[in-house]
Design a protein around this motif. Sequence first.
Motif, PDB file in Angstrom:
ATOM      1  N   GLN A 195       0.820  -1.183   0.053  1.00 32.37           N
ATOM      2  CA  GLN A 195      -0.118   0.040  -0.007  1.00 32.37           C
ATOM      3  C   GLN A 195       0.747   1.136  -0.082  1.00 32.37           C
ATOM      4  O   GLN A 195       0.478   2.212  -0.666  1.00 32.37           O
ATOM      5  CB  GLN A 195      -0.799   0.039   1.159  1.00 32.37           C
ATOM      6  CG  GLN A 195      -2.076  -1.118   0.956  1.00 32.37           C
ATOM      7  CD  GLN A 195      -2.888  -1.294   2.413  1.00 32.37           C
ATOM      8  OE1 GLN A 195      -2.650  -0.470   3.486  1.00 32.37           O
ATOM      9  NE2 GLN A 195      -3.678  -2.159   2.522  1.00 32.37           N
ATOM     10  N   ILE A 196       1.873   1.337   0.800  1.00 32.76           N
ATOM     11  CA  ILE A 196       2.894   2.388   1.049  1.00 32.76           C
ATOM     12  C   ILE A 196       3.562   2.644  -0.443  1.00 32.76           C
ATOM     13  O   ILE A 196       3.676   3.785  -1.051  1.00 32.76           O
ATOM     14  CB  ILE A 196       3.882   2.355   1.891  1.00 32.76           C
ATOM     15  CG1 ILE A 196       3.134   2.145   3.286  1.00 32.76           C
ATOM     16  CG2 ILE A 196       4.892   3.333   1.905  1.00 32.76           C
ATOM     17  CD1 ILE A 196       4.115   1.910   4.584  1.00 32.76           C
ATOM     18  N   ALA A 197       3.889   1.378  -1.099  1.00 29.84           N
ATOM     19  CA  ALA A 197       4.635   1.479  -2.368  1.00 29.84           C
ATOM     20  C   ALA A 197       3.648   1.886  -3.431  1.00 29.84           C
ATOM     21  O   ALA A 197       4.503   2.524  -4.477  1.00 29.84           O
ATOM     22  CB  ALA A 197       5.451  -0.026  -2.847  1.00 29.84           C
ATOM     23  N   ALA A 198       2.516   1.700  -3.396  1.00 30.29           N
ATOM     24  CA  ALA A 198       1.578   2.286  -4.240  1.00 30.29           C
ATOM     25  C   ALA A 198       1.471   3.616  -4.223  1.00 30.29           C
ATOM     26  O   ALA A 198       1.186   4.432  -5.428  1.00 30.29           O
ATOM     27  CB  ALA A 198       0.030   1.657  -4.052  1.00 30.29           C
ATOM     28  N   GLN A 199       1.802   4.352  -3.142  1.00 33.62           N
ATOM     29  CA  GLN A 199       1.980   5.715  -3.306  1.00 33.62           C
ATOM     30  C   GLN A 199       3.308   6.221  -3.846  1.00 33.62           C
ATOM     31  O   GLN A 199       3.238   7.598  -4.343  1.00 33.62           O
ATOM     32  CB  GLN A 199       2.146   6.052  -1.717  1.00 33.62           C
ATOM     33  CG  GLN A 199       0.427   5.714  -0.930  1.00 33.62           C
ATOM     34  CD  GLN A 199       0.493   6.287   0.660  1.00 33.62           C
ATOM     35  OE1 GLN A 199       1.473   7.223   1.129  1.00 33.62           O
ATOM     36  NE2 GLN A 199      -0.328   5.747   1.370  1.00 33.62           N
ATOM     37  N   TYR A 200       4.356   5.739  -3.517  1.00 30.76           N
ATOM     38  CA  TYR A 200       5.657   6.124  -4.030  1.00 30.76           C
ATOM     39  C   TYR A 200       6.049   5.656  -5.356  1.00 30.76           C
ATOM     40  O   TYR A 200       6.939   6.295  -6.085  1.00 30.76           O
ATOM     41  CB  TYR A 200       6.661   5.819  -2.894  1.00 30.76           C
ATOM     42  CG  TYR A 200       6.603   6.579  -1.553  1.00 30.76           C
ATOM     43  CD1 TYR A 200       6.960   7.863  -1.666  1.00 30.76           C
ATOM     44  CD2 TYR A 200       5.998   6.230  -0.798  1.00 30.76           C
ATOM     45  CE1 TYR A 200       6.954   8.568  -0.425  1.00 30.76           C
ATOM     46  CE2 TYR A 200       5.666   6.903   0.640  1.00 30.76           C
ATOM     47  CZ  TYR A 200       6.104   8.040   0.813  1.00 30.76           C
ATOM     48  OH  TYR A 200       5.925   8.926   1.927  1.00 30.76           O
ATOM     49  N   PRO A 256       4.312   5.306  -8.442  1.00 31.42           N
ATOM     50  CA  PRO A 256       4.203   6.073  -9.820  1.00 31.42           C
ATOM     51  C   PRO A 256       5.271   7.144  -9.838  1.00 31.42           C
ATOM     52  O   PRO A 256       5.752   7.434 -10.957  1.00 31.42           O
ATOM     53  CB  PRO A 256       2.834   6.723  -9.655  1.00 31.42           C
ATOM     54  CG  PRO A 256       2.277   5.348  -8.610  1.00 31.42           C
ATOM     55  CD  PRO A 256       3.378   5.244  -7.748  1.00 31.42           C
ATOM     56  N   PRO A 257       5.586   8.148  -8.880  1.00 29.15           N
ATOM     57  CA  PRO A 257       6.590   9.263  -9.248  1.00 29.15           C
ATOM     58  C   PRO A 257       8.009   8.773  -9.306  1.00 29.15           C
ATOM     59  O   PRO A 257       8.789   9.123 -10.119  1.00 29.15           O
ATOM     60  CB  PRO A 257       6.495   9.976  -8.028  1.00 29.15           C
ATOM     61  CG  PRO A 257       5.708   9.136  -6.764  1.00 29.15           C
ATOM     62  CD  PRO A 257       4.710   8.386  -7.561  1.00 29.15           C
ATOM     63  N   ILE A 258       8.295   7.634  -8.900  1.00 32.83           N
ATOM     64  CA  ILE A 258       9.533   6.646  -8.936  1.00 32.83           C
ATOM     65  C   ILE A 258       9.894   6.441 -10.519  1.00 32.83           C
ATOM     66  O   ILE A 258      10.655   6.539 -10.810  1.00 32.83           O
ATOM     67  CB  ILE A 258       9.657   5.742  -7.842  1.00 32.83           C
ATOM     68  CG1 ILE A 258      10.116   6.291  -6.523  1.00 32.83           C
ATOM     69  CG2 ILE A 258      11.142   5.203  -8.117  1.00 32.83           C
ATOM     70  CD1 ILE A 258      10.246   5.622  -5.137  1.00 32.83           C
ATOM     71  N   GLU A 259       8.617   5.733 -10.817  1.00 36.00           N
ATOM     72  CA  GLU A 259       8.607   5.149 -11.987  1.00 36.00           C
ATOM     73  C   GLU A 259       8.795   6.488 -13.148  1.00 36.00           C
ATOM     74  O   GLU A 259       9.527   6.230 -14.142  1.00 36.00           O
ATOM     75  CB  GLU A 259       7.548   4.198 -12.366  1.00 36.00           C
ATOM     76  CG  GLU A 259       7.268   3.755 -13.635  1.00 36.00           C
ATOM     77  CD  GLU A 259       6.247   2.733 -13.810  1.00 36.00           C
ATOM     78  OE1 GLU A 259       6.030   2.301 -14.898  1.00 36.00           O
ATOM     79  OE2 GLU A 259       5.337   2.615 -12.887  1.00 36.00           O
ATOM     80  N   ALA A 308      16.862  14.295 -10.770  1.00 37.71           N
ATOM     81  CA  ALA A 308      15.878  12.827 -10.551  1.00 37.71           C
ATOM     82  C   ALA A 308      16.472  11.771 -10.023  1.00 37.71           C
ATOM     83  O   ALA A 308      15.639  11.411  -8.952  1.00 37.71           O
ATOM     84  CB  ALA A 308      15.910  12.527 -12.226  1.00 37.71           C
ATOM     85  N   GLU A 309      17.661  11.554 -10.033  1.00 39.28           N
ATOM     86  CA  GLU A 309      18.227  10.476  -8.901  1.00 39.28           C
ATOM     87  C   GLU A 309      18.088  11.058  -7.581  1.00 39.28           C
ATOM     88  O   GLU A 309      17.724  10.089  -6.851  1.00 39.28           O
ATOM     89  CB  GLU A 309      19.649  10.152  -9.400  1.00 39.28           C
ATOM     90  CG  GLU A 309      19.789   9.422 -10.563  1.00 39.28           C
ATOM     91  CD  GLU A 309      21.273   9.030 -11.185  1.00 39.28           C
ATOM     92  OE1 GLU A 309      22.011   9.838 -10.438  1.00 39.28           O
ATOM     93  OE2 GLU A 309      21.585   8.421 -11.997  1.00 39.28           O
ATOM     94  N   SER A 310      18.520  12.174  -7.358  1.00 40.51           N
ATOM     95  CA  SER A 310      18.133  12.951  -5.998  1.00 40.51           C
ATOM     96  C   SER A 310      16.976  12.689  -5.478  1.00 40.51           C
ATOM     97  O   SER A 310      16.513  12.355  -4.208  1.00 40.51           O
ATOM     98  CB  SER A 310      18.698  14.247  -5.923  1.00 40.51           C
ATOM     99  OG  SER A 310      19.909  14.366  -6.123  1.00 40.51           O
ATOM    100  N   ASP A 326      11.792   8.220   2.021  1.00 38.20           N
ATOM    101  CA  ASP A 326      10.450   8.615   2.507  1.00 38.20           C
ATOM    102  C   ASP A 326       9.637   7.379   2.630  1.00 38.20           C
ATOM    103  O   ASP A 326       8.894   7.049   3.637  1.00 38.20           O
ATOM    104  CB  ASP A 326       9.546   9.578   1.767  1.00 38.20           C
ATOM    105  CG  ASP A 326      10.409  10.843   1.710  1.00 38.20           C
ATOM    106  OD1 ASP A 326      11.134  11.173   2.688  1.00 38.20           O
ATOM    107  OD2 ASP A 326       9.977  11.692   0.727  1.00 38.20           O
ATOM    108  N   TYR A 327       9.965   6.425   1.644  1.00 32.40           N
ATOM    109  CA  TYR A 327       9.149   5.013   1.669  1.00 32.40           C
ATOM    110  C   TYR A 327       9.515   4.300   3.016  1.00 32.40           C
ATOM    111  O   TYR A 327       8.691   3.851   3.704  1.00 32.40           O
ATOM    112  CB  TYR A 327       9.297   4.320   0.386  1.00 32.40           C
ATOM    113  CG  TYR A 327       9.015   3.129   0.297  1.00 32.40           C
ATOM    114  CD1 TYR A 327       7.701   2.608   0.176  1.00 32.40           C
ATOM    115  CD2 TYR A 327      10.077   1.943   0.416  1.00 32.40           C
ATOM    116  CE1 TYR A 327       7.443   1.279   0.271  1.00 32.40           C
ATOM    117  CE2 TYR A 327       9.608   0.661   0.371  1.00 32.40           C
ATOM    118  CZ  TYR A 327       8.333   0.086   0.402  1.00 32.40           C
ATOM    119  OH  TYR A 327       8.166  -0.971   0.485  1.00 32.40           O
ATOM    120  N   GLU A 328      10.825   4.257   3.016  1.00 26.80           N
ATOM    121  CA  GLU A 328      11.331   3.317   4.063  1.00 26.80           C
ATOM    122  C   GLU A 328      11.137   3.739   5.208  1.00 26.80           C
ATOM    123  O   GLU A 328      10.826   3.320   6.495  1.00 26.80           O
ATOM    124  CB  GLU A 328      12.968   3.150   3.769  1.00 26.80           C
ATOM    125  CG  GLU A 328      13.417   2.514   2.749  1.00 26.80           C
ATOM    126  CD  GLU A 328      12.964   1.100   2.782  1.00 26.80           C
ATOM    127  OE1 GLU A 328      12.936   0.488   3.914  1.00 26.80           O
ATOM    128  OE2 GLU A 328      13.076   0.601   1.854  1.00 26.80           O
TER     129      GLU A 328
END
Length: 366
Positions: free
Chosen positions: A140-145, A147-150, A224-226, A234-236
């Motif tokens: 669930q948390i990964a679902a938030q992060y 899309p922007p990471i991709e 972008a890498e930053s 933030d995910y962790e």
Amino acid sequence: MLKQFFIICSGADTDILEQCSKGEQNKYAGIGATVFFTALMAFIAASYALYTVFDNLFTAIAFGFIWGLLIFNLDRYIVSTIKKTGKVIDEFIQATPRIILAVIIAVVIAKPLELKIFEKEINQVLLEQKNQLTLENKTQIAAQYSPPIEELNNNITALQNQIDTKETEVNELYDTYIAEAEGREGTKLLGKGPVYKEKREKHDALLAELQQLKAENKAKINDAESNIAKLKGDYEAEVITTQPIINSFDGLMARVNALGELPWLPSFFIFLLFLVIETSPIFAKLLSPKGAYDLKLEDQETALKTNVAQNKNQRELLLKTDYAINDRIYTDIEQEEELYTYKRKKARELMQLQADAFFKNQKNIL
């Protein structure tokens, strides 16, 4: 001493029971012992259940003791209020609400003890549930992060593709002007002629563009890498923050639900055991014959009822007689002239006083 204590626990009248046989006293001592040990089991069960809620031993024991006293009082009341009438149907109807209450108490007592008895199995179920919750939480948390990471990764890929495409063009121009200088392509003339210079200038201009593109895209890629690293951090951090909530997923309701995941037959037999213990004093009274204690208690109660009924009847007759006497008295003095004259005189004086008071009040107003 212990026998007397258990008799008190049974709710029996000790004064009446002292006049009965030893067998009758032992019967009520046994009923009282059942009531006491049921309350003791309720105390232990409630203490454990509340310990899983408050996680404090002294608080759990204090509230468990209060709960044990409540169960003791209820059981004692249930047993003491069942009266032997000699009619099985009437006695059963009288005991039905008390049996229902006993069933509820048995459920309340048995459930915490089931949680303790099957604690290891429940912990295993809770561990599996926590692992599943951990995976679901991360998803669930990964679902938030994600899309922007991709999206940022796609941007990095696009920027790198721009550089690769430009490098390919530069390399092709390099090969072209080298081949021209060697006489392998183009004019087929060996040496660095005008055509070579033209192709070399075109290559150098494109190479400068490539260097500029690399610098610009490299800065964009670094940004972008930053951002990707920040999003991953933030995910962790959110995973670490929410994990204690999952780790504390072992409260009373969670354990009850986990118990429901286990085979029902062992829990059912434990419930039946406590149901038998809780209802045994009631059925012991229902199934036992009418003994000396019941007869003496009935004699005492019926004697009191008779006395109360007699007193009530006497008061009703006394009131009725008093009404009749008063009617005769007032009828006899109704025609007396002396009483008429006296009351007429007093009524006249009262009306005069009322007239004087009214006159005085009106005069004050004017």
